[in-house]
Scaffold this active site. Structure first.
Site, PDB file in Angstrom:
ATOM      1  N   CYS A 246      -0.496  15.406  -7.533  1.00  0.00           N
ATOM      2  CA  CYS A 246      -1.122  15.491  -8.845  1.00  0.00           C
ATOM      3  C   CYS A 246      -0.320  14.660  -9.848  1.00  0.00           C
ATOM      4  O   CYS A 246       0.909  14.704  -9.824  1.00  0.00           O
ATOM      5  CB  CYS A 246      -1.136  16.952  -9.289  1.00  0.00           C
ATOM      6  SG  CYS A 246      -1.873  17.222 -10.901  1.00  0.00           S
ATOM      7  N   LEU A 247      -1.024  13.944 -10.712  1.00  0.00           N
ATOM      8  CA  LEU A 247      -0.323  13.133 -11.713  1.00  0.00           C
ATOM      9  C   LEU A 247       0.468  14.012 -12.686  1.00  0.00           C
ATOM     10  O   LEU A 247       1.407  13.542 -13.318  1.00  0.00           O
ATOM     11  CB  LEU A 247      -1.319  12.260 -12.491  1.00  0.00           C
ATOM     12  CG  LEU A 247      -2.040  11.181 -11.674  1.00  0.00           C
ATOM     13  CD1 LEU A 247      -3.022  10.427 -12.545  1.00  0.00           C
ATOM     14  CD2 LEU A 247      -1.044  10.225 -11.030  1.00  0.00           C
TER      15      LEU A 247
ATOM     16  N   HIS B 126      -8.375  21.947 -12.541  1.00  0.00           N
ATOM     17  CA  HIS B 126      -7.689  21.557 -13.787  1.00  0.00           C
ATOM     18  C   HIS B 126      -8.503  22.004 -15.003  1.00  0.00           C
ATOM     19  O   HIS B 126      -7.943  22.487 -15.982  1.00  0.00           O
ATOM     20  CB  HIS B 126      -7.522  20.036 -13.857  1.00  0.00           C
ATOM     21  CG  HIS B 126      -6.289  19.511 -13.186  1.00  0.00           C
ATOM     22  ND1 HIS B 126      -5.021  19.942 -13.509  1.00  0.00           N
ATOM     23  CD2 HIS B 126      -6.128  18.573 -12.220  1.00  0.00           C
ATOM     24  CE1 HIS B 126      -4.133  19.290 -12.762  1.00  0.00           C
ATOM     25  NE2 HIS B 126      -4.778  18.456 -11.966  1.00  0.00           N
TER      26      HIS B 126
HETATM   27 NI    NI Z   1      -4.059  17.075 -10.565  1.00  0.00          NI
END
Ligand code: NI
Length: 171
Positions: free
Chosen positions: A92-93, A138
């Site tokens: 995940c960023l 998210h």
């Molecule tokens: Ni993510």
């Protein structure tokens, strides 16, 4: 277009629940363009608006090999998920340099609006399925590390806080 700063876990803003988009207007199109630019620059295969501190139901994804097939999901909704589940190694960023296995339904069907505000439905499996479920989480304020054990999560939080301190120290 502009690059948007990506929030990093354990930032509490990542747990905010996104609101539905009321109209796919110029403002939303600009957000989508900026999100796509931010995702490609990272580089990543998906980005949810929550990650750039915009709490509206918008997701961009590109799982193509050449990163030239942008998919936009506005107000995505899960309409079906297979009983069969699979483990997939996720990243995940918002949790840089950390990867771990998460179990999710193998296949899903999602309904959403496209960039022109038109409704569409797609069936997804493989990476697209994982990515869509990860990004839709998210929007609900859930980061993939929350599927992991508390021990692992605490370790990640400590690592991220240390990393943040180092970044601040560099300024
Ligand atoms: Ni993510």
């Amino acid at each position: 277009m502009a690059l948007l700063p990506v929030l990093c876990y354990p930032d509490p803003r990542l747990h905010q629940v996104a609101k539905p988009v009321e109209a796919v207007d110029e403002r939303i199109k600009k957000i989508v363009a900026d999100m796509a630019e931010t995702m490609y620059e990272a580089p990543g295969v998906g980005l949810a608006a929550t990650q750039v501190n915009i709490h509206e139901r918008i997701v961009v994804i590109d799982v193509s090999e050449n990163q030239n097939e942008l998919m936009v999901f506005i107000n995505p909704e899960l309409v079906w998920a297979s009983a069969e589940k699979k483990f997939w190694r996720e990243g995940c960023l918002s949790v840089p340099e950390f990867y771990d296995e998460v179990e999710r339904p193998d296949q899903i069907r999602v309904k959403a609006l496209d960039i022109n505000g038109r409704e569409f439905e797609i069936e997804a499996d493989g990476l697209l399925s994982v990515c869509l479920q990860h990004e839709m989480d998210h929007l609900q304020g859930k980061v993939f590390v929350e599927y992991l054990s508390l021990l692992k999560r605490n370790r990640i939080s400590l690592k991220m806080k240390k990393r943040l301190k180092e970044l601040v120290g560099q300024r």
